[in-house]
Design a protein around this motif. Structure first.
Motif, mmCIF file in Angstrom:
data_model
loop_
_atom_site.group_PDB
_atom_site.id
_atom_site.type_symbol
_atom_site.label_atom_id
_atom_site.label_comp_id
_atom_site.label_asym_id
_atom_site.label_seq_id
_atom_site.Cartn_x
_atom_site.Cartn_y
_atom_site.Cartn_z
ATOM 1 N N LEU A 1 41.021 22.642 32.397
ATOM 2 C CA LEU A 1 40.011 23.658 32.634
ATOM 3 C C LEU A 1 39.201 23.962 31.370
ATOM 4 O O LEU A 1 38.025 24.273 31.465
ATOM 5 C CB LEU A 1 40.659 24.938 33.152
ATOM 6 C CG LEU A 1 41.033 24.970 34.635
ATOM 7 C CD1 LEU A 1 41.740 26.274 34.976
ATOM 8 C CD2 LEU A 1 39.851 24.761 35.524
ATOM 9 N N GLY A 2 39.868 23.864 30.209
ATOM 10 C CA GLY A 2 39.158 24.120 28.961
ATOM 11 C C GLY A 2 38.033 23.127 28.746
ATOM 12 O O GLY A 2 36.922 23.508 28.345
ATOM 13 N N ALA A 3 38.301 21.855 29.013
ATOM 14 C CA ALA A 3 37.265 20.824 28.866
ATOM 15 C C ALA A 3 36.148 21.045 29.884
ATOM 16 O O ALA A 3 34.956 20.884 29.569
ATOM 17 C CB ALA A 3 37.872 19.436 29.029
ATOM 18 N N PHE A 4 36.524 21.431 31.093
ATOM 19 C CA PHE A 4 35.541 21.705 32.134
ATOM 20 C C PHE A 4 34.648 22.874 31.728
ATOM 21 O O PHE A 4 33.422 22.832 31.899
ATOM 22 C CB PHE A 4 36.264 21.984 33.453
ATOM 23 C CG PHE A 4 35.361 22.090 34.650
ATOM 24 C CD1 PHE A 4 34.323 21.190 34.876
ATOM 25 C CD2 PHE A 4 35.561 23.096 35.587
ATOM 26 C CE1 PHE A 4 33.503 21.290 35.981
ATOM 27 C CE2 PHE A 4 34.744 23.211 36.692
ATOM 28 C CZ PHE A 4 33.703 22.308 36.892
ATOM 29 N N PHE A 5 35.241 23.912 31.164
ATOM 30 C CA PHE A 5 34.473 25.059 30.665
ATOM 31 C C PHE A 5 33.448 24.592 29.632
ATOM 32 O O PHE A 5 32.269 24.971 29.699
ATOM 33 C CB PHE A 5 35.408 26.110 30.058
ATOM 34 C CG PHE A 5 34.703 27.121 29.206
ATOM 35 C CD1 PHE A 5 33.911 28.104 29.781
ATOM 36 C CD2 PHE A 5 34.811 27.086 27.825
ATOM 37 C CE1 PHE A 5 33.245 29.039 28.988
ATOM 38 C CE2 PHE A 5 34.153 28.009 27.033
ATOM 39 C CZ PHE A 5 33.363 28.990 27.621
ATOM 40 N N LEU A 27 45.142 32.497 34.404
ATOM 41 C CA LEU A 27 46.278 31.576 34.440
ATOM 42 C C LEU A 27 47.214 31.768 33.249
ATOM 43 O O LEU A 27 48.424 31.581 33.372
ATOM 44 C CB LEU A 27 45.790 30.122 34.497
ATOM 45 C CG LEU A 27 45.117 29.714 35.795
ATOM 46 C CD1 LEU A 27 44.527 28.318 35.666
ATOM 47 C CD2 LEU A 27 46.101 29.781 36.965
ATOM 48 N N ASP A 28 46.653 32.098 32.115
ATOM 49 C CA ASP A 28 47.472 32.303 30.914
ATOM 50 C C ASP A 28 46.988 33.577 30.211
ATOM 51 O O ASP A 28 46.304 33.515 29.186
ATOM 52 C CB ASP A 28 47.376 31.091 29.994
ATOM 53 C CG ASP A 28 48.490 31.038 28.976
ATOM 54 O OD1 ASP A 28 49.260 32.023 28.875
ATOM 55 O OD2 ASP A 28 48.601 30.020 28.273
ATOM 56 N N PRO A 29 47.357 34.739 30.748
ATOM 57 C CA PRO A 29 46.805 35.991 30.236
ATOM 58 C C PRO A 29 47.241 36.356 28.821
ATOM 59 O O PRO A 29 46.616 37.206 28.193
ATOM 60 C CB PRO A 29 47.309 37.033 31.242
ATOM 61 C CG PRO A 29 48.511 36.418 31.867
ATOM 62 C CD PRO A 29 48.275 34.944 31.860
ATOM 63 N N ASN A 30 48.267 35.722 28.313
ATOM 64 C CA ASN A 30 48.763 36.056 26.975
ATOM 65 C C ASN A 30 48.427 35.000 25.934
ATOM 66 O O ASN A 30 49.076 34.934 24.886
ATOM 67 C CB ASN A 30 50.273 36.309 27.020
ATOM 68 C CG ASN A 30 50.597 37.539 27.828
ATOM 69 O OD1 ASN A 30 49.882 38.531 27.763
ATOM 70 N ND2 ASN A 30 51.656 37.481 28.603
ATOM 71 N N ASP A 31 47.412 34.212 26.189
ATOM 72 C CA ASP A 31 46.980 33.194 25.236
ATOM 73 C C ASP A 31 45.801 33.749 24.432
ATOM 74 O O ASP A 31 44.702 33.939 24.961
ATOM 75 C CB ASP A 31 46.572 31.915 25.963
ATOM 76 C CG ASP A 31 46.262 30.781 25.004
ATOM 77 O OD1 ASP A 31 45.482 30.994 24.052
ATOM 78 O OD2 ASP A 31 46.785 29.674 25.214
ATOM 79 N N ALA A 32 46.045 34.018 23.167
ATOM 80 C CA ALA A 32 45.018 34.632 22.313
ATOM 81 C C ALA A 32 43.798 33.722 22.143
ATOM 82 O O ALA A 32 42.666 34.209 22.059
ATOM 83 C CB ALA A 32 45.607 34.984 20.949
#
Length: 168
Positions: A1-5, A27-32
């Protein structure tokens, strides 16, 4: 998803990119890192409510990281909350790696927060140091000119605009 973003953002598909970065945060709410990217993206798009949401989460997740406070300071500055912006930008300077403590963009944001509070002399001193170090960007010169205009020093503002016009 990061690459798609990243692909969507580069293609100018702003709404789709916003949806993808929001999905990443869900999906990953605690990822800074995701929160930092989301806050910066929404700030760039001038979507201040979403920028603020992700910025607050970023500070909660990484309270000892300079970038978290720098991001939150920029969000508060864009929201017209200069006093809160100044506090976060000062924290960002204190927490920054000594080699990055004097980063021009961090100091310029701090000057902007001071200007918005009417602390013209302190803001001017920051811009003068940046100028002495030859660290002023075009935007910083324009912001400095705005400061001088706010302080009613029109000759100084015009001189700074002339400097900005002469930049390559």
């Amino acid at each position: 998803l990061g690459a798609f973003f990243n692909l969507l953002r580069e293609a100018g598909q702003w709404q789709a990119a916003a949806s993808v970065v929001s999905r990443l945060a869900l999906l990953d709410p605690n990822d800074a890192t995701i929160r930092s990217v989301a806050a910066s993206y929404f700030l760039e798009r001038n979507d201040l409510p979403n920028a603020h949401l992700h910025g607050r989460m970023l500070v909660r997740l990484a309270p000892e990281e300079s970038v978290a406070h720098f991001t939150m300071g920029r969000i508060f500055l864009a929201s017209g909350k200069a006093q809160a912006a100044e506090m976060h930008l000062q924290l960002a300077e204190q927490l920054a790696d000594p080699r990055k403590r004097n980063a021009p963009d961090l100091r310029a944001a701090h000057a902007g927060a001071l200007r918005e509070q009417g602390k013209f002399a302190a803001a001017r001193a920051i811009y003068e140091r940046l100028s002495a170090e030859d660290s002023l960007s075009l935007q910083m010169l324009l912001d400095w000119a705005t400061l001088e205009e706010s302080a009613r020093d029109f000759p100084a503002a015009f001189a700074l605009l002339d400097r900005a016009a002469a930049m390559p």
